[in-house]
Write a protein that holds these residues in place. Structure first.
Motif, PDB file in Angstrom:
ATOM      1  N   TRP A 124       0.832  -1.222   0.000  1.00 25.32           N
ATOM      2  CA  TRP A 124       0.000   0.000   0.000  1.00 25.32           C
ATOM      3  C   TRP A 124       0.857   1.259   0.000  1.00 25.32           C
ATOM      4  CZ3 TRP A 124      -5.488  -0.284   0.299  1.00 25.32           C
ATOM      5  CH2 TRP A 124      -5.997  -1.581   0.412  1.00 25.32           C
ATOM      6  N   TYR A 130       0.042  -4.003   4.599  1.00 27.25           N
ATOM      7  CA  TYR A 130      -1.241  -3.650   5.252  1.00 27.25           C
ATOM      8  C   TYR A 130      -1.097  -3.609   6.777  1.00 27.25           C
ATOM      9  CZ  TYR A 130      -6.072  -3.792   6.776  1.00 27.25           C
ATOM     10  OH  TYR A 130      -7.259  -3.490   7.400  1.00 27.25           O
ATOM     11  N   ILE A 156       0.050  -0.265   8.391  1.00 29.38           N
ATOM     12  CA  ILE A 156      -0.614   1.012   8.072  1.00 29.38           C
ATOM     13  C   ILE A 156      -1.098   1.761   9.312  1.00 29.38           C
ATOM     14  CG2 ILE A 156      -2.538   2.086   6.839  1.00 29.38           C
ATOM     15  CD1 ILE A 156      -2.294  -0.089   4.727  1.00 29.38           C
ATOM     16  N   GLU A 157      -1.685   1.033  10.263  1.00 30.99           N
ATOM     17  CA  GLU A 157      -2.213   1.732  11.449  1.00 30.99           C
ATOM     18  C   GLU A 157      -1.120   2.548  12.139  1.00 30.99           C
ATOM     19  OE1 GLU A 157      -4.477  -0.288  14.503  1.00 30.99           O
ATOM     20  OE2 GLU A 157      -5.769  -1.121  12.923  1.00 30.99           O
ATOM     21  N   LEU A 175      -0.177   5.585  10.058  1.00 24.94           N
ATOM     22  CA  LEU A 175      -1.180   6.673  10.137  1.00 24.94           C
ATOM     23  C   LEU A 175      -0.833   7.595  11.297  1.00 24.94           C
ATOM     24  CD1 LEU A 175      -4.659   4.867   9.680  1.00 24.94           C
ATOM     25  CD2 LEU A 175      -3.479   6.325   8.024  1.00 24.94           C
ATOM     26  N   LYS A 176      -0.522   6.982  12.447  1.00 25.70           N
ATOM     27  CA  LYS A 176      -0.180   7.758  13.651  1.00 25.70           C
ATOM     28  C   LYS A 176       1.063   8.597  13.408  1.00 25.70           C
ATOM     29  CE  LYS A 176      -0.071   6.169  18.040  1.00 25.70           C
ATOM     30  NZ  LYS A 176      -0.030   5.168  19.155  1.00 25.70           N
ATOM     31  N   PHE A 236       0.457  11.467  10.988  1.00 24.76           N
ATOM     32  CA  PHE A 236      -0.388  12.510  11.593  1.00 24.76           C
ATOM     33  C   PHE A 236       0.463  13.377  12.524  1.00 24.76           C
ATOM     34  CE2 PHE A 236      -3.977  14.743  12.889  1.00 24.76           C
ATOM     35  CZ  PHE A 236      -4.010  14.832  14.270  1.00 24.76           C
ATOM     36  N   LYS A 237       1.302  12.730  13.324  1.00 25.59           N
ATOM     37  CA  LYS A 237       2.217  13.475  14.235  1.00 25.59           C
ATOM     38  C   LYS A 237       3.130  14.375  13.411  1.00 25.59           C
ATOM     39  CE  LYS A 237       2.876  11.216  18.706  1.00 25.59           C
ATOM     40  NZ  LYS A 237       3.106   9.774  19.044  1.00 25.59           N
ATOM     41  N   ILE A 263      -4.784  12.188   4.562  1.00 23.95           N
ATOM     42  CA  ILE A 263      -3.973  10.971   4.473  1.00 23.95           C
ATOM     43  C   ILE A 263      -4.656  10.024   3.487  1.00 23.95           C
ATOM     44  CG2 ILE A 263      -3.056   8.984   5.717  1.00 23.95           C
ATOM     45  CD1 ILE A 263      -2.969  10.692   8.236  1.00 23.95           C
ATOM     46  N   THR A 264      -3.909   9.617   2.482  1.00 24.84           N
ATOM     47  CA  THR A 264      -4.466   8.714   1.459  1.00 24.84           C
ATOM     48  C   THR A 264      -3.761   7.369   1.527  1.00 24.84           C
ATOM     49  OG1 THR A 264      -4.873  10.627   0.029  1.00 24.84           O
ATOM     50  CG2 THR A 264      -4.909   8.458  -1.025  1.00 24.84           C
ATOM     51  N   VAL A 265      -4.548   6.324   1.609  1.00 20.63           N
ATOM     52  CA  VAL A 265      -4.033   4.952   1.649  1.00 20.63           C
ATOM     53  C   VAL A 265      -4.532   4.270   0.382  1.00 20.63           C
ATOM     54  CG1 VAL A 265      -4.026   2.782   2.927  1.00 20.63           C
ATOM     55  CG2 VAL A 265      -4.243   4.948   4.172  1.00 20.63           C
ATOM     56  N   GLU A 266      -3.590   3.826  -0.456  1.00 17.00           N
ATOM     57  CA  GLU A 266      -4.014   3.292  -1.755  1.00 17.00           C
ATOM     58  C   GLU A 266      -3.286   1.977  -2.048  1.00 17.00           C
ATOM     59  OE1 GLU A 266      -3.690   6.362  -4.660  1.00 17.00           O
ATOM     60  OE2 GLU A 266      -5.021   5.377  -6.083  1.00 17.00           O
ATOM     61  N   GLU A 269      -5.815  10.744  17.014  1.00 19.37           N
ATOM     62  CA  GLU A 269      -5.010   9.546  16.712  1.00 19.37           C
ATOM     63  C   GLU A 269      -5.846   8.269  16.849  1.00 19.37           C
ATOM     64  OE1 GLU A 269      -1.202   8.827  18.583  1.00 19.37           O
ATOM     65  OE2 GLU A 269      -0.573  10.855  17.983  1.00 19.37           O
ATOM     66  N   PHE A 278      -9.937   3.838  10.000  1.00 24.64           N
ATOM     67  CA  PHE A 278      -9.214   2.988   9.048  1.00 24.64           C
ATOM     68  C   PHE A 278      -9.754   1.557   9.126  1.00 24.64           C
ATOM     69  CE2 PHE A 278      -6.124   1.627   6.223  1.00 24.64           C
ATOM     70  CZ  PHE A 278      -5.516   0.490   6.699  1.00 24.64           C
ATOM     71  N   ASP A 299      -9.842  -0.229  -2.248  1.00 21.66           N
ATOM     72  CA  ASP A 299      -8.421  -0.177  -2.605  1.00 21.66           C
ATOM     73  C   ASP A 299      -7.890   1.245  -2.397  1.00 21.66           C
ATOM     74  OD1 ASP A 299      -9.437   1.208  -4.791  1.00 21.66           O
ATOM     75  OD2 ASP A 299      -9.315  -0.536  -6.130  1.00 21.66           O
ATOM     76  N   LYS A 300      -8.794   2.107  -1.895  1.00 27.21           N
ATOM     77  CA  LYS A 300      -8.338   3.458  -1.563  1.00 27.21           C
ATOM     78  C   LYS A 300      -9.132   3.988  -0.362  1.00 27.21           C
ATOM     79  CE  LYS A 300      -7.439   7.950  -3.743  1.00 27.21           C
ATOM     80  NZ  LYS A 300      -7.574   8.730  -5.007  1.00 27.21           N
ATOM     81  N   VAL A 301      -8.434   4.547   0.619  1.00 27.48           N
ATOM     82  CA  VAL A 301      -9.084   5.153   1.783  1.00 27.48           C
ATOM     83  C   VAL A 301      -8.482   6.548   1.961  1.00 27.48           C
ATOM     84  CG1 VAL A 301      -9.473   5.006   4.277  1.00 27.48           C
ATOM     85  CG2 VAL A 301      -9.383   2.893   2.910  1.00 27.48           C
ATOM     86  N   VAL A 302      -9.344   7.544   2.006  1.00 28.28           N
ATOM     87  CA  VAL A 302      -8.853   8.918   2.223  1.00 28.28           C
ATOM     88  C   VAL A 302      -9.422   9.403   3.559  1.00 28.28           C
ATOM     89  CG1 VAL A 302      -8.764  11.293   1.366  1.00 28.28           C
ATOM     90  CG2 VAL A 302      -8.810   9.359  -0.254  1.00 28.28           C
ATOM     91  N   ILE A 303      -8.528   9.848   4.432  1.00 30.89           N
ATOM     92  CA  ILE A 303      -8.959  10.386   5.724  1.00 30.89           C
ATOM     93  C   ILE A 303      -8.579  11.870   5.764  1.00 30.89           C
ATOM     94  CG2 ILE A 303      -8.682  10.262   8.220  1.00 30.89           C
ATOM     95  CD1 ILE A 303      -8.066   7.293   7.940  1.00 30.89           C
TER      96      ILE A 303
END
Lengths: 245, 245
Positions: free
Chosen positions: A2, A28, A31-32, A35-36, A39-40, A55-58, B32, B39, B51-55
């Motif tokens: 990802w 995968y 990812i969690e 993300l943290k 963001f920090k 934040i984009t996860v693709e 956080e 997610f 296949d894509k997540v935007v936060i």
């Protein structure tokens, strides 16, 4: 795998001003945690606190290309003028004309963009389609071991080793494209006066005092050997997932 | 305070198909944890893995309005036809014409959008500017205590109490706008056949078997009393931060 990308911005006079960005390629399960971290990271930039973070996860649905990290050296120059002479000497040694070099500096100084400009390495013509956005190199990641090794190498030379790693990652991907002859980069951060030039032949050359402290100019220029399929180059730089090792 | 929004999608035949979304209003210190929850949530939807997540995390720079949650009731009907009769009776009792009702059902069945359609409560005319996107209600949050109370009330009536809470939150914000007379909502989830109508006068009426299992039709219609400043209404529904208590 990802692609995880963060972009932080702040509204000023109703215009969304870019503050910072970061990205990587992850499994995968990672990812969690990422993300943290991202963001920090968004709230720790010298340009100030953002009021928007995206934040984009693709998912990556294609093969990840592997390229070698460029070897890193640092040249200590004492002024932008001295830095310019060094850059001119190095870039002309690999076939980039003075005209192209002047054109690159002009774009970086007069037409700030978030992305990079593409400059014909001989004629100095600007080649990127969208001249307000430029080319945004993305879908990149540096291998952890390589990152640790480089951090040990540069930590005494840089106040912001993490940013240098990201720049080396970008530069290594950019240099891996056959028609890209070299890259010139000046940070738009007023406190950061170290820039670099990079290419397959030269490696990644950090250059101190490439601009004066307090100057907010900055940007990237990729010197391109024409004829070159600009669409294909743009797609590679912006969308091809690359792991730098 | 901060608005935190998640949108999950999946590319099918090169078109980005919406899978799910969720959002809330939070204090900086909560973000956080919320990133992790959203997610996880993105990967637990019945419509499949994205296949894509935007936060998006965005600072709220204006006063947060507080509105009361609509009282919740459930009507058990046995077929879409029976449900339609109940809806027609309830909505006409608060001044919505049959013409408007038919128009709303037609849009929901024939012109699926991610957002809601705006329907003149008398003439049945469609009023939203962008008829492919519709109106996307956003910047909403239900107070934790209220949420707990409602979950206790509905958990025996619904297999997806979390989704009902989100719908009540949307419906309560929508109903709080003076020119909105009522809302009609049918889920586009083929497995979810409970819909609702909602308004200041009627409250939030859940209606079973509003459609047949397996039908993928679904959408939202807001019945609007004209004359109405559509721009102002759209801005309120999409951008005004509202806390439902």
């Amino acid at each position: 795998m990802w692609s995880v990308r963060m972009r932080a911005s702040k509204k000023e006079n109703n215009i969304e001003k870019h503050i910072s960005g970061a990205e990587g390629i992850y499994d995968y399960s990672q990812i969690e945690r990422v993300l943290k971290q991202l963001f920090k990271r968004a709230f720790e930039h010298s340009k100030g606190k953002p009021d928007k973070v995206v934040i984009t996860v693709e998912r990556i649905n294609e093969e990840i290309q592997t390229v070698s990290a460029l070897p890193v050296n640092t040249f200590f120059t004492n002024s932008p003028e001295e830095a310019f002479c060094l850059i001119s000497e190095k870039l002309s040694s690999i076939g980039i004309s003075d005209k192209a070099l002047f054109s690159a500096f002009e774009v970086i100084k007069k037409y700030p963009m978030r992305g990079a400009t593409l400059i014909d390495s001989i004629t100095g013509e600007r080649l990127e389609r969208d001249k307000t956005r430029g080319i945004r190199v993305s879908r990149i990641h540096m291998d952890k071991r390589k990152r640790m090794k480089l951090i040990r190498q540069i930590k005494n030379l840089s106040t912001q080793p993490q940013r240098v790693i990201e720049a080396i990652t970008i530069a290594s991907k950019v240099a891996s494209y056959p028609e890209v002859v070299a890259e010139l980069c000046i940070s738009d951060n007023p406190d950061y006066t170290i820039g670099y030039i990079a290419s397959r032949d030269l490696g990644y050359l950090r250059i101190t005092n490439i601009k004066n402290k307090g100057e907010t100019i900055g940007g990237r220029a990729f010197f391109v050997k024409t004829p070159c399929d600009i669409e294909k180059l743009t797609n590679y730089l912006e969308r091809k997932p690359v792991l730098v090792i």
